[in-house]
Design a protein around this motif. Sequence first.
Motif, mmCIF file in Angstrom:
data_model
loop_
_atom_site.group_PDB
_atom_site.id
_atom_site.type_symbol
_atom_site.label_atom_id
_atom_site.label_comp_id
_atom_site.label_asym_id
_atom_site.label_seq_id
_atom_site.Cartn_x
_atom_site.Cartn_y
_atom_site.Cartn_z
ATOM 1 N N VAL A 191 0.931 -1.135 -0.053
ATOM 2 C CA VAL A 191 0.104 -0.266 -0.101
ATOM 3 C C VAL A 191 0.880 1.323 0.052
ATOM 4 O O VAL A 191 0.442 2.172 -0.771
ATOM 5 N N LYS A 192 1.931 1.218 0.808
ATOM 6 C CA LYS A 192 2.981 2.406 0.918
ATOM 7 C C LYS A 192 3.579 2.740 -0.593
ATOM 8 O O LYS A 192 3.526 3.866 -0.932
ATOM 9 N N LEU A 193 4.000 1.614 -1.029
ATOM 10 C CA LEU A 193 4.585 1.772 -2.462
ATOM 11 C C LEU A 193 3.565 2.405 -3.496
ATOM 12 O O LEU A 193 3.832 3.226 -4.356
ATOM 13 N N ASN A 197 3.611 6.152 -5.305
ATOM 14 C CA ASN A 197 3.752 6.072 -6.880
ATOM 15 C C ASN A 197 2.489 6.588 -7.716
ATOM 16 O O ASN A 197 2.280 6.306 -8.817
ATOM 17 N N GLY A 198 1.422 6.712 -6.818
ATOM 18 C CA GLY A 198 0.250 7.293 -7.709
ATOM 19 C C GLY A 198 -0.482 6.144 -8.214
ATOM 20 O O GLY A 198 -1.150 6.298 -9.259
ATOM 21 N N ALA A 199 -0.256 5.046 -7.503
ATOM 22 C CA ALA A 199 -0.774 3.645 -8.098
ATOM 23 C C ALA A 199 -2.033 3.458 -7.454
ATOM 24 O O ALA A 199 -2.082 3.533 -6.149
ATOM 25 N N PRO A 200 -2.981 2.596 -7.936
ATOM 26 C CA PRO A 200 -4.191 2.057 -7.150
ATOM 27 C C PRO A 200 -3.925 0.633 -6.313
ATOM 28 O O PRO A 200 -3.356 -0.127 -6.868
ATOM 29 N N LEU A 253 -8.074 0.867 4.839
ATOM 30 C CA LEU A 253 -6.916 1.693 4.161
ATOM 31 C C LEU A 253 -6.970 3.009 5.194
ATOM 32 O O LEU A 253 -6.078 3.558 5.600
ATOM 33 N N GLN A 254 -8.083 3.580 5.526
ATOM 34 C CA GLN A 254 -8.144 4.855 6.280
ATOM 35 C C GLN A 254 -7.495 4.517 7.776
ATOM 36 O O GLN A 254 -6.636 5.429 8.202
ATOM 37 N N LYS A 255 -7.626 3.327 8.116
ATOM 38 C CA LYS A 255 -6.998 3.228 9.669
ATOM 39 C C LYS A 255 -5.612 3.117 9.667
ATOM 40 O O LYS A 255 -4.864 3.451 10.732
ATOM 41 N N ASN A 256 -5.131 2.741 8.517
ATOM 42 C CA ASN A 256 -3.490 2.580 8.245
ATOM 43 C C ASN A 256 -3.018 3.816 7.600
ATOM 44 O O ASN A 256 -1.884 3.863 7.188
ATOM 45 N N GLY A 257 -3.706 4.898 7.462
ATOM 46 C CA GLY A 257 -3.182 6.110 6.893
ATOM 47 C C GLY A 257 -3.056 6.456 5.529
ATOM 48 O O GLY A 257 -2.702 7.087 5.058
ATOM 49 N N PHE A 258 -4.022 5.559 4.789
ATOM 50 C CA PHE A 258 -4.093 5.811 3.375
ATOM 51 C C PHE A 258 -5.438 5.932 2.975
ATOM 52 O O PHE A 258 -6.197 5.199 2.022
ATOM 53 N N ALA A 259 -6.323 6.959 3.649
ATOM 54 C CA ALA A 259 -7.887 6.972 3.277
ATOM 55 C C ALA A 259 -7.914 7.420 1.845
ATOM 56 O O ALA A 259 -9.072 7.235 1.288
ATOM 57 N N ASN A 260 -7.024 7.999 1.178
ATOM 58 C CA ASN A 260 -7.309 8.476 -0.218
ATOM 59 C C ASN A 260 -6.702 7.565 -1.350
ATOM 60 O O ASN A 260 -6.699 8.005 -2.540
ATOM 61 N N PRO A 301 -21.094 4.236 0.374
ATOM 62 C CA PRO A 301 -20.946 5.292 1.406
ATOM 63 C C PRO A 301 -19.790 5.983 1.778
ATOM 64 O O PRO A 301 -19.763 7.061 1.974
ATOM 65 N N MET A 302 -18.686 5.118 1.928
ATOM 66 C CA MET A 302 -17.544 5.737 2.263
ATOM 67 C C MET A 302 -16.518 6.046 0.967
ATOM 68 O O MET A 302 -15.629 6.998 1.266
ATOM 69 N N ARG A 303 -17.043 5.774 -0.194
ATOM 70 C CA ARG A 303 -16.017 6.405 -1.502
ATOM 71 C C ARG A 303 -17.235 6.715 -2.436
ATOM 72 O O ARG A 303 -17.662 6.321 -3.480
ATOM 73 N N PRO A 304 -17.892 7.845 -2.396
ATOM 74 C CA PRO A 304 -18.820 8.401 -3.442
ATOM 75 C C PRO A 304 -17.999 8.757 -4.824
ATOM 76 O O PRO A 304 -16.828 8.931 -4.685
ATOM 77 N N GLY A 305 -18.602 8.420 -5.768
ATOM 78 C CA GLY A 305 -18.114 8.797 -7.069
ATOM 79 C C GLY A 305 -17.949 7.763 -7.937
ATOM 80 O O GLY A 305 -18.332 6.437 -7.598
ATOM 81 N N PRO A 306 -17.381 7.549 -9.027
ATOM 82 C CA PRO A 306 -17.445 6.503 -9.971
ATOM 83 C C PRO A 306 -16.729 5.480 -9.531
ATOM 84 O O PRO A 306 -15.490 5.586 -8.908
ATOM 85 N N ILE A 307 -16.952 4.091 -9.942
ATOM 86 C CA ILE A 307 -16.226 2.906 -9.384
ATOM 87 C C ILE A 307 -15.630 2.434 -10.712
ATOM 88 O O ILE A 307 -16.275 2.277 -11.787
ATOM 89 N N ASP A 308 -14.144 2.153 -10.576
ATOM 90 C CA ASP A 308 -13.310 1.585 -11.494
ATOM 91 C C ASP A 308 -13.522 0.127 -11.487
ATOM 92 O O ASP A 308 -12.873 -0.631 -10.368
ATOM 93 N N ALA A 309 -14.223 -0.625 -12.578
ATOM 94 C CA ALA A 309 -14.260 -1.991 -12.255
ATOM 95 C C ALA A 309 -14.085 -3.024 -13.386
ATOM 96 O O ALA A 309 -14.525 -2.315 -14.692
#
Length: 485
Positions: A191-193, A197-200, A253-260, A301-309
């Motif tokens: 997750v950190k890497l 690097n702006g990766a999903p 993700l949020q609990k571990n500091g990577f909410a976005n 509910p926690m991630r409004p917006g388009p879903i990439d699937a």
Amino acid sequence: MGSLSKASVVLLSLVSLISLALLANGIGANWGTQCSHRLPPEVVVRMLRANGIQKVKLFDAEYDTLKALGKSGIEVMVGIPNDMLSTIAGSMKAADRWVSQNVSTHLNNNNVNIRYVAVGNEPFLATYNGTFLKTTFPALQNIQAALIKAGVANQVKVTVPLNADVYGSSNSLPSGGDFRADIHDYVIQIVKLLSENGAPFTINIYPFISLYIDSNFPVEYAFFDGNSSPLNDGGTSYYNMFDANHDTLVWALQKNGFANLPIIVGEIGWPTDGDRNANIDYARRFNQGFMTHIAGGKGTPMRPGPIDAYLFSLIDEDAKSIQPGAFERHWGVFYFDGTPKYNLNLGTTNSGLVPATGVQKLEQKWCIFKPNAKLDDPQVAPTVSYACALGDCTSLGYGSSCGNLDAQGNISYAYNNYYQINNQHDSACKFSGLATVTRSDPSTGTCRFNIQIQPYYGGAAKRLISIQKGLCLILCVFIVLWTNQ
């Protein structure tokens, strides 16, 4: 123009941009090729374009497949299989070579729109017993470094498709989400890497599997109709498993500091055969429900917006391992020959699914159990076992599409599947004298007795055949010259 008109123009422009963003987000599909007879890549690419599918996720980096995707405009996620992780983790040269051969070459020479490299496929799956725990992250590091070195890291992002079993909830609610304690540190490394690097983060979510492994799972909660009792999480209501599972990851993700950190749903779908809950009605209901659910870009509910699937999957794969279950070979929204299984509106065309074109099939003939053969013949059991071991009998199980056949029908189905996989060779319909070829279609009810498609020989095989022909020609010329001396 007055200020109101300018504002209107700006508003219209914003609406257009938002519409384009939603359109560009489009639905993707997983294109697997573990088939006895694969559709030619060119046929599949035409089918993808005809259906408006704008993204594909591959499980390897097979040359012909990628070349066929060139100039198509389709976004591509190429895959590194798990069995390559150790090599790439242990050698920067191996990572550089892989990126050069499977990314740079196709970007520069073949105009393939590669956007992601999937490093491994569900490598932390609990059933792997930790086999890939120590090689996944080093492989990810080396591929990221290789992409930077190749000058394509801004265009191509790394990711690791993970199964939803990498996280869980301490209180059975999304808000209790965190990564599994035994792999927590391994996941956070990744997750950190990705974040740096702006990766999903890529996650595979399967409500069907929950239903398959737990007979008490509430069936309606797997779908998107709003018919199930909602799960209340601190005032937030969850009406389907997908949203709840997705948001369990968001909380983790949020609990571990990577909410976005961006999230991609790497696989989601429903199989059509091989289990009593794997059927066309459920598959249509689930996949259409999912498409409708994400169409408005509302998100969770926690991630409004388009879903990439990416739907799992595009085409059935009759050579996949059935260790997880017989349904594994039946995830496609298309049959093996590119025929749609059911009406599914992806929101990309004015109609349902568009079938593949230019597909060539073998002759209209089938291999069946001889009408006058005896069921108690001692060769029946071993020949059926042989046919099923080397063919695909997953449709014969309880609750499956061919589960209601009588004894003769079961034997015929097994024989025919083996016969078709072996390109209708006469020798493939012997079975100790118990089988015969018929021109009359034995299909009945929901049970299809398939006719296989013509075998496809990829570029490597074609080149080998060409080399063999060239060598034969040279040999023939040599023989002629030698005999005339």
